[in-house]
Design a protein around this motif. Sequence first.
Motif, PDB file in Angstrom:
ATOM      1  N   VAL A 162       0.868  -1.183   0.000  1.00 58.52           N
ATOM      2  CA  VAL A 162       0.000   0.000   0.000  1.00 58.52           C
ATOM      3  C   VAL A 162       0.903   1.231   0.000  1.00 58.52           C
ATOM      4  CG1 VAL A 162      -1.811   1.261   1.210  1.00 58.52           C
ATOM      5  CG2 VAL A 162      -1.779  -1.249   1.274  1.00 58.52           C
ATOM      6  N   ASP A 163       1.044   1.858  -1.148  1.00 59.37           N
ATOM      7  CA  ASP A 163       1.919   3.023  -1.301  1.00 59.37           C
ATOM      8  C   ASP A 163       1.085   4.282  -1.090  1.00 59.37           C
ATOM      9  OD1 ASP A 163       3.606   5.063  -2.066  1.00 59.37           O
ATOM     10  OD2 ASP A 163       4.387   4.022  -3.829  1.00 59.37           O
ATOM     11  N   LEU A 164       1.117   4.810   0.130  1.00 61.77           N
ATOM     12  CA  LEU A 164       0.308   5.983   0.453  1.00 61.77           C
ATOM     13  C   LEU A 164       0.899   7.260  -0.130  1.00 61.77           C
ATOM     14  CD1 LEU A 164      -0.646   5.193   4.167  1.00 61.77           C
ATOM     15  CD2 LEU A 164      -1.978   4.800   2.081  1.00 61.77           C
ATOM     16  N   ILE A 169      -2.231   0.778  -4.728  1.00 61.01           N
ATOM     17  CA  ILE A 169      -2.212  -0.549  -4.125  1.00 61.01           C
ATOM     18  C   ILE A 169      -1.752  -1.542  -5.184  1.00 61.01           C
ATOM     19  CG2 ILE A 169      -3.624  -2.413  -3.161  1.00 61.01           C
ATOM     20  CD1 ILE A 169      -5.471  -0.272  -2.017  1.00 61.01           C
ATOM     21  N   THR A 170      -0.834  -2.410  -4.807  1.00 60.54           N
ATOM     22  CA  THR A 170      -0.375  -3.471  -5.698  1.00 60.54           C
ATOM     23  C   THR A 170      -0.612  -4.808  -5.001  1.00 60.54           C
ATOM     24  OG1 THR A 170       1.354  -2.031  -6.589  1.00 60.54           O
ATOM     25  CG2 THR A 170       1.548  -4.391  -7.019  1.00 60.54           C
ATOM     26  N   LEU A 171      -1.573  -5.555  -5.497  1.00 53.57           N
ATOM     27  CA  LEU A 171      -1.877  -6.866  -4.925  1.00 53.57           C
ATOM     28  C   LEU A 171      -0.887  -7.890  -5.461  1.00 53.57           C
ATOM     29  CD1 LEU A 171      -5.777  -7.146  -5.106  1.00 53.57           C
ATOM     30  CD2 LEU A 171      -4.383  -6.896  -3.071  1.00 53.57           C
ATOM     31  N   HIS A 172      -0.147  -8.519  -4.552  1.00 51.54           N
ATOM     32  CA  HIS A 172       0.823  -9.532  -4.948  1.00 51.54           C
ATOM     33  C   HIS A 172       0.324 -10.954  -4.700  1.00 51.54           C
ATOM     34  CE1 HIS A 172       3.680  -6.099  -4.758  1.00 51.54           C
ATOM     35  NE2 HIS A 172       4.291  -6.774  -5.703  1.00 51.54           N
ATOM     36  N   LYS A 193      -5.940 -15.181  -7.805  1.00 59.17           N
ATOM     37  CA  LYS A 193      -6.774 -16.071  -8.610  1.00 59.17           C
ATOM     38  C   LYS A 193      -6.642 -15.716 -10.085  1.00 59.17           C
ATOM     39  CE  LYS A 193     -11.482 -17.880  -8.964  1.00 59.17           C
ATOM     40  NZ  LYS A 193     -12.872 -17.801  -8.460  1.00 59.17           N
ATOM     41  N   ASP A 194      -6.526 -16.742 -10.928  1.00 53.92           N
ATOM     42  CA  ASP A 194      -6.418 -16.604 -12.379  1.00 53.92           C
ATOM     43  C   ASP A 194      -5.143 -15.889 -12.805  1.00 53.92           C
ATOM     44  OD1 ASP A 194      -8.928 -17.815 -12.642  1.00 53.92           O
ATOM     45  OD2 ASP A 194      -9.959 -15.899 -12.435  1.00 53.92           O
ATOM     46  N   ARG A 195      -4.139 -15.853 -11.901  1.00 56.24           N
ATOM     47  CA  ARG A 195      -2.862 -15.246 -12.267  1.00 56.24           C
ATOM     48  C   ARG A 195      -1.729 -16.184 -11.899  1.00 56.24           C
ATOM     49  NH1 ARG A 195      -5.908 -10.858 -12.456  1.00 56.24           N
ATOM     50  NH2 ARG A 195      -5.122  -8.960 -13.429  1.00 56.24           N
ATOM     51  N   ASP A 196      -0.656 -16.101 -12.673  1.00 54.81           N
ATOM     52  CA  ASP A 196       0.499 -16.936 -12.410  1.00 54.81           C
ATOM     53  C   ASP A 196       1.318 -16.358 -11.266  1.00 54.81           C
ATOM     54  OD1 ASP A 196      -0.139 -18.676 -14.492  1.00 54.81           O
ATOM     55  OD2 ASP A 196       0.916 -17.444 -15.974  1.00 54.81           O
ATOM     56  N   GLU A 197       2.235 -17.167 -10.765  1.00 52.95           N
ATOM     57  CA  GLU A 197       3.127 -16.741  -9.692  1.00 52.95           C
ATOM     58  C   GLU A 197       3.847 -15.457 -10.100  1.00 52.95           C
ATOM     59  OE1 GLU A 197       4.459 -17.105  -5.956  1.00 52.95           O
ATOM     60  OE2 GLU A 197       3.625 -18.923  -6.838  1.00 52.95           O
ATOM     61  N   GLY A 198       3.801 -14.452  -9.227  1.00 54.48           N
ATOM     62  CA  GLY A 198       4.498 -13.196  -9.492  1.00 54.48           C
ATOM     63  C   GLY A 198       3.650 -12.138 -10.165  1.00 54.48           C
ATOM     64  N   GLU A 199       2.514 -12.505 -10.762  1.00 53.06           N
ATOM     65  CA  GLU A 199       1.652 -11.514 -11.399  1.00 53.06           C
ATOM     66  C   GLU A 199       0.907 -10.710 -10.346  1.00 53.06           C
ATOM     67  OE1 GLU A 199      -0.944 -12.897 -14.388  1.00 53.06           O
ATOM     68  OE2 GLU A 199       0.651 -13.615 -15.707  1.00 53.06           O
ATOM     69  N   THR A 200       0.685  -9.436 -10.640  1.00 57.39           N
ATOM     70  CA  THR A 200       0.051  -8.531  -9.679  1.00 57.39           C
ATOM     71  C   THR A 200      -1.179  -7.864 -10.281  1.00 57.39           C
ATOM     72  OG1 THR A 200       1.407  -6.648 -10.382  1.00 57.39           O
ATOM     73  CG2 THR A 200       2.284  -8.045  -8.610  1.00 57.39           C
ATOM     74  N   ARG A 201      -1.911  -7.161  -9.437  1.00 60.58           N
ATOM     75  CA  ARG A 201      -3.048  -6.336  -9.868  1.00 60.58           C
ATOM     76  C   ARG A 201      -2.930  -4.997  -9.149  1.00 60.58           C
ATOM     77  NH1 ARG A 201      -7.311  -9.134  -8.107  1.00 60.58           N
ATOM     78  NH2 ARG A 201      -8.701  -7.665  -7.078  1.00 60.58           N
ATOM     79  N   THR A 202      -3.024  -3.918  -9.871  1.00 59.08           N
ATOM     80  CA  THR A 202      -2.833  -2.603  -9.272  1.00 59.08           C
ATOM     81  C   THR A 202      -4.049  -1.716  -9.479  1.00 59.08           C
ATOM     82  OG1 THR A 202      -1.844  -1.644 -11.267  1.00 59.08           O
ATOM     83  CG2 THR A 202      -0.351  -2.725  -9.706  1.00 59.08           C
ATOM     84  N   PHE A 203      -4.266  -0.828  -8.529  1.00 59.77           N
ATOM     85  CA  PHE A 203      -5.286   0.204  -8.680  1.00 59.77           C
ATOM     86  C   PHE A 203      -4.971   1.349  -7.729  1.00 59.77           C
ATOM     87  CE2 PHE A 203      -6.849  -3.586  -6.509  1.00 59.77           C
ATOM     88  CZ  PHE A 203      -7.020  -3.135  -5.212  1.00 59.77           C
ATOM     89  N   PRO A 204      -5.441   2.546  -8.053  1.00 57.88           N
ATOM     90  CA  PRO A 204      -5.093   3.728  -7.259  1.00 57.88           C
ATOM     91  C   PRO A 204      -5.930   3.864  -5.991  1.00 57.88           C
ATOM     92  CG  PRO A 204      -6.440   4.362  -9.133  1.00 57.88           C
ATOM     93  CD  PRO A 204      -6.182   2.890  -9.273  1.00 57.88           C
ATOM     94  N   ILE A 205      -5.384   4.600  -5.044  1.00 55.04           N
ATOM     95  CA  ILE A 205      -6.098   4.963  -3.823  1.00 55.04           C
ATOM     96  C   ILE A 205      -6.684   6.362  -4.038  1.00 55.04           C
ATOM     97  CG2 ILE A 205      -5.905   5.433  -1.354  1.00 55.04           C
ATOM     98  CD1 ILE A 205      -3.502   3.526  -1.301  1.00 55.04           C
ATOM     99  N   THR A 206      -7.970   6.496  -3.917  1.00 49.60           N
ATOM    100  CA  THR A 206      -8.620   7.778  -4.174  1.00 49.60           C
ATOM    101  C   THR A 206      -8.432   8.742  -3.007  1.00 49.60           C
ATOM    102  OG1 THR A 206     -10.721   7.087  -3.197  1.00 49.60           O
ATOM    103  CG2 THR A 206     -10.385   6.610  -5.550  1.00 49.60           C
TER     104      THR A 206
END
Length: 354
Positions: A162-164, A169-172, A193-206
């Motif tokens: 969580v980079d404030l 936010i980067t989900l690992h 889920k549905d991602r390989d080892e090491g893949e992430t999902r990112t989205f901004p903090i409003t």
Amino acid sequence: MVGYGPESKQKLKEYLPKWYESYRHNLAKSTQYSYGSDINLYLIPMLGEVPLNKLTPKMIDDMIAQLREKQLAENSVRYCQRILSSALSSAVKYGYIPINPAKNIMTRFHKNAGRKYDKHSVEQVQQLLAFVHGNVLESAVLLSVLFGLRLSEALGLRWRDVDLTHRQITLHGQLPCDLPHDTKIVAHLEPLKDRDEGETRTFPITEEALPIFLRLRQEQTDQRRLCKLSGVEYYDNDLVVCKPDGSPYLQKRISARFTGFMRSTGMPKIRFHDLRGTAGTNMYNLTGDFYAVSQILGHSVDDFAQQMGVNLNINTVTTRYVQVQEQRKLNVLTAYHRAVFATPQNGAAGNNSL
């Protein structure tokens, strides 16, 4: 049954555990747990004494009827049938039986019954946040209903992700679903889920959500200090959502607590996982940005389209490579969060008695 060996005569209570052990490596950890649970809770008790070569579609129809009489959720009933059908398809491939009786049943499930979810309106989300404020469920609920995180993802989110400063936010990974009840230290996270080892999902903090993270971090800092002063051991797992001593919550425990909590509010019944559907639906309704919402949730575009009942009329290969800029994700989340926090939160605060 002419032409089939002794394996065809083995009872389901013998075949299903062996099939599960050989098949489970194809499944995600959380799916492994649900497969094993349904086999032991429903399939073996109800059909375990039946030999493979004696199982008929009528028997499976009767089992489904009995599960419905037990008032098992329709999605759960369908899931049991799917597990059994998968196991019997393997038996056909192994040459144990000639056909899969689970594919010839008379029972019909509603189209997409397993994919529909309940959802709350923006106004109901406001009400929910008023009720859950100060409750032990609050941090997990906030992450799920505001950002669309799965429960396993919310429980596995770490402060290092969580980079404030840059508000991102980067989900690992996600918390394993099979943690022992007395777990204190989280040794590792599972891939998303549905991602390989090491893949992430990112989205901004409003701008609207930033104070929430600042408050949660300060509360956790205070709790760590109190543990130290009182001589209570604190387990520093770096988790955003954790028990007062820093140890992880179990998914099953949070889900059960949430069910009881919702009954106490008097609000429409909703499962914890439905908070994720609530977030996605409200984001889409407010912005219409289908692709940004699907990437925030971590869905494939096609899968999200099916859940929302949207006909894309676009080439599937094209949708697979749609790249959504962070600014579009920020626009979607900002529109949703501004709607949620547009008015003062009035209502009864939660309690920590659960």
